[in-house]
Design an enzyme around this catalytic site. Structure first.
Site, short mmCIF file in Angstrom:
data_model
loop_
_atom_site.label_atom_id
_atom_site.label_comp_id
_atom_site.label_asym_id
_atom_site.label_seq_id
_atom_site.Cartn_x
_atom_site.Cartn_y
_atom_site.Cartn_z
N GLU A 274 -3.45 -5.66 17.94
CA GLU A 274 -2.63 -6.01 17.07
C GLU A 274 -1.70 -6.71 18.04
O GLU A 274 -1.07 -7.93 18.07
CB GLU A 274 -1.81 -5.83 16.05
CG GLU A 274 -1.01 -6.16 14.75
CD GLU A 274 -0.80 -4.49 13.34
OE1 GLU A 274 -1.44 -4.75 12.85
OE2 GLU A 274 0.46 -4.70 13.91
N GLU B 31 0.89 -1.33 0.11
CA GLU B 31 0.56 0.30 -0.20
C GLU B 31 0.56 1.06 -0.01
O GLU B 31 0.54 2.68 -1.17
CB GLU B 31 -0.75 0.15 0.90
CG GLU B 31 -2.16 -0.59 1.51
CD GLU B 31 -1.74 -2.66 1.69
OE1 GLU B 31 -0.13 -2.82 2.17
OE2 GLU B 31 -2.24 -2.62 2.59
N HIS C 166 -25.30 9.26 20.42
CA HIS C 166 -26.94 9.64 19.24
C HIS C 166 -26.31 8.33 17.83
O HIS C 166 -27.22 8.17 17.33
CB HIS C 166 -26.31 10.64 18.40
CG HIS C 166 -26.55 12.03 19.52
ND1 HIS C 166 -27.88 11.99 19.56
CD2 HIS C 166 -25.62 12.36 20.84
CE1 HIS C 166 -28.00 13.45 20.83
NE2 HIS C 166 -26.55 13.11 20.95
O1 F6P Z 1 -0.47 -3.44 10.36
C1 F6P Z 1 0.76 -4.43 9.83
C2 F6P Z 1 1.23 -4.01 10.35
O2 F6P Z 1 2.84 -5.29 9.94
C3 F6P Z 1 2.14 -2.99 11.37
O3 F6P Z 1 2.00 -3.96 12.20
C4 F6P Z 1 3.10 -2.37 10.48
O4 F6P Z 1 3.14 -1.26 11.46
C5 F6P Z 1 1.77 -1.59 9.59
O5 F6P Z 1 1.73 -3.06 9.06
C6 F6P Z 1 3.03 -1.27 8.23
O6 F6P Z 1 4.34 -2.03 8.25
P1 F6P Z 1 5.62 -1.52 7.91
O7 F6P Z 1 5.88 0.04 8.72
O8 F6P Z 1 6.70 -1.94 7.28
O9 F6P Z 1 4.81 -0.54 6.45
#
Ligand code: F6P
Length: 548
Positions: A353, A212, A384
């Site tokens: 987590e 992402e 509400h």
């Molecule tokens: O949500 C899962 C996770 O592994 C978290 O523990 C971490 O904070 C997040 O993804 C983001 O990971 P990174 O900082 O390596 O992009």
């Protein structure tokens, strides 16, 4: 390793819970005129009131017995000593080192990591000063006006929550924006209002492998280069916070623009590291340091205060009591302070987590309930929306109400009304309204007996929902730092009590792996015959709709 549930202290609590689970919380106040002072504690600027829980002297002592039986002091010492408590990844858990200003050394693999922390803080201070003073210039020689933080999970929730919470302390030098969702709509909307010549991107990813974040960073880079043309603009507009510096450099981020992260800090506990850079840029480094100071104050309380006055320990024990022994699977976080809008989401990651596990540290199945389902939102809006279920629904729900004595901004009667609502809700959730009181009220309103009987069941509130109240003097960088540290230590203690490994998150990895496998199928690759029919069917459906 024997199960926690086999401990006599655990069994004592099981028996005690069976005996007292239905007793009236308000009845406990009738038995003890000093209940409020007996069941509240102070830490820094905060008051923690746990008197509206189903808990008596016996419960309290038995919970402390359990903490002793699981060797809480020894575990706390190990945290302090930097023992690799993240045992499945063989990593130390040292977020406390990030805010320790005492000059103490913290050793990891023979290296004093306190020196790394100091170096990183210095780099942050210098960088913030350059950007905020207008000394740092974009590719066309213009000053920076906007910071876009790109990250997800622990690399987003903390900075976003803190920037929102402390917005009243920011000046107008920089605006800060957050992009976490891989849904391109979010980044497009953020970029739509920005000027590439004046925008700085902070790409925050501990691993620098999170799809992402990398995709959003690539989109941001393309947006910049479309306007700037020359690739060297990246050096003026991109910085990274990561423990994988080589990967950040491969994306074109200059080595001097990389801020360090370390294996010994978990993503969801990393706000205190350079992951907090957007906060420091937004507020100025001095205020970021105040936040660290507030957390450190609570760290000292946690490490130095005897058990019965140790607030994070008590928060943890009361949570375990409600969750595991009184069978309340959920924990609501209900802030009555606009500044804490994103606190529930932040704590949701931190707690769920960490303690959403069903095997103990030895890898054996656990027979009892662990990590609570944590949820919530600003309490006043929740009133509400979902409070109806809290008052008259079928579920028992434990809740933390969080408020401030004084508002950040002068707000006349607004704040009085806000606090009145907070206290009214904890009172209503405890006392409820019984049938007799409802009938008396309806009779006083002149309803006939038949009307009273018909309406009464709908107006009965069973009450007896446990709540705790955390009151701060006022939201400041320091008090926010302390608030977060309280919950961090609570999470640690609960992990110790439940005997789970709180610092890994293997459950999150599975989804990442599968998403990577499915993406090519959405781009045209035929789903394998071995894949489940639903997933293949959904993918084919999307493909067909997109091609139509
Ligand atoms: O949500 C899962 C996770 O592994 C978290 O523990 C971490 O904070 C997040 O993804 C983001 O990971 P990174 O900082 O390596 O992009």
């Amino acid at each position: 390793m024997s199960s926690r549930a086999e401990l006599p202290e655990w069994q004592n609590l099981v028996q005690h819970a069976a005996a007292v689970k239905d007793r009236s919380i308000s009845g406990l106040f009738q038995q003890d005129a000093q209940r409020f002072s007996n069941c509240s504690r102070r830490v820094a600027d905060k008051l923690y009131d746990f008197s509206k829980n189903n808990l008596c002297e016996t419960t309290f002592e038995r919970l402390l017995d359990l903490a002793k039986a699981v060797d809480f002091p020894a575990w706390r010492q190990q945290l302090w000593d930097g023992v690799p408590l993240n045992s499945t990844e063989n990593r130390a858990v040292l977020h406390v080192a990030l805010r320790d200003s005492s000059g103490r050394a913290y050793w990891v693999d023979g290296k004093n990591i306190a020196l790394d922390v100091q170096r990183s803080l210095k780099q942050m201070r210098r960088f913030c000063a350059q950007v905020r003073s207008g000394q740092w210039l974009g590719y066309s020689g213009k000053t920076i006006t906007d910071v876009v933080s790109i990250g997800i999970g622990g690399s987003n929730l903390g900075p976003q929550m803190a920037c929102e919470a402390l917005a009243s302390y920011a000046d107008d030098r920089l605006k800060v924006h957050f992009v976490s969702n891989v849904d391109g709509v979010q980044i497009r909307r953020v970029l739509a209002d920005l000027d590439p010549e004046r925008t700085l991107f902070v790409v925050a990813s501990k691993t620098f492998t999170t799809r992402e974040t990398l995709l959003n960073a690539r989109t941001a880079k393309a947006w910049l280069l479309q306007q700037a043309g020359a690739n060297d603009a990246v050096a003026k507009h991109f910085v990274a916070v990561t423990s994988a510096v080589a990967k950040a450099q491969a994306m074109g981020i200059a080595p001097e623009n990389c801020f360090e992260m370390w294996d010994w800090v978990g993503g969801r506990f990393s706000l205190w590291s350079a992951i907090g850079l957007p906060v420091a840029l937004y507020l100025g480094f001095d205020q970021f340091e105040q936040m660290l100071a507030g957390a450190y104050e609570v760290d000292r309380h946690f490490f130095e205060t005897p058990e019965r006055d140790n607030v994070p320990l008590l928060m943890a024990l009361i949570g375990v009591w409600n969750n595991t022994f009184l069978n309340m699977p959920t924990q609501a976080i209900l802030p009555y302070d606009q500044a804490l809008k994103y606190l529930p989401a932040y704590l949701q990651q931190a707690e769920m987590e960490s303690n959403g596990k069903t095997v103990n540290r030895a890898g054996e199945s656990i027979s009892y309930t662990t990590g609570a389902i944590l949820w919530g939102q600003l309490g006043i809006d929740g009133q509400h929306a979902f409070y109806q279920l809290l008052h008259q629904g079928a579920h028992n729900v434990a809740a933390d109400f969080i408020g401030s004595v004084t508002p950040v901004l002068e707000t006349d009667e607004h704040h009085t009304n806000l606090l009145a609502n907070l206290f009214a809700q904890t009172q209503a959730l405890m006392d409820g309204v019984d049938e007799q009181a409802v009938l008396a009220d309806l009779a006083a309103r002149g309803l006939s007996e038949a009307e009273q009987r018909a309406l009464a069941p709908h107006k009965v509130h069973r009450g007896n929902q446990p709540t705790s109240t955390l009151l701060m003097t006022k939201i400041t960088p320091q008090s926010l730092g302390g608030l977060i540290a309280l919950y961090e230590h609570k999470i640690f203690v609960q992990g110790v009590i439940w005997d789970v490994c709180s610092y890994d998150q293997w459950g999150v990895e599975l989804g990442k792996l599968l998403a990577n496998k499915l993406e090519p199928q959405l781009e045209g690759e035929e789903p394998p015959a071995t894949q489940d029919g639903s997933t293949s069917g959904l993918i084919r459906y999307v493909r067909a709709q997109q091609l139509a």
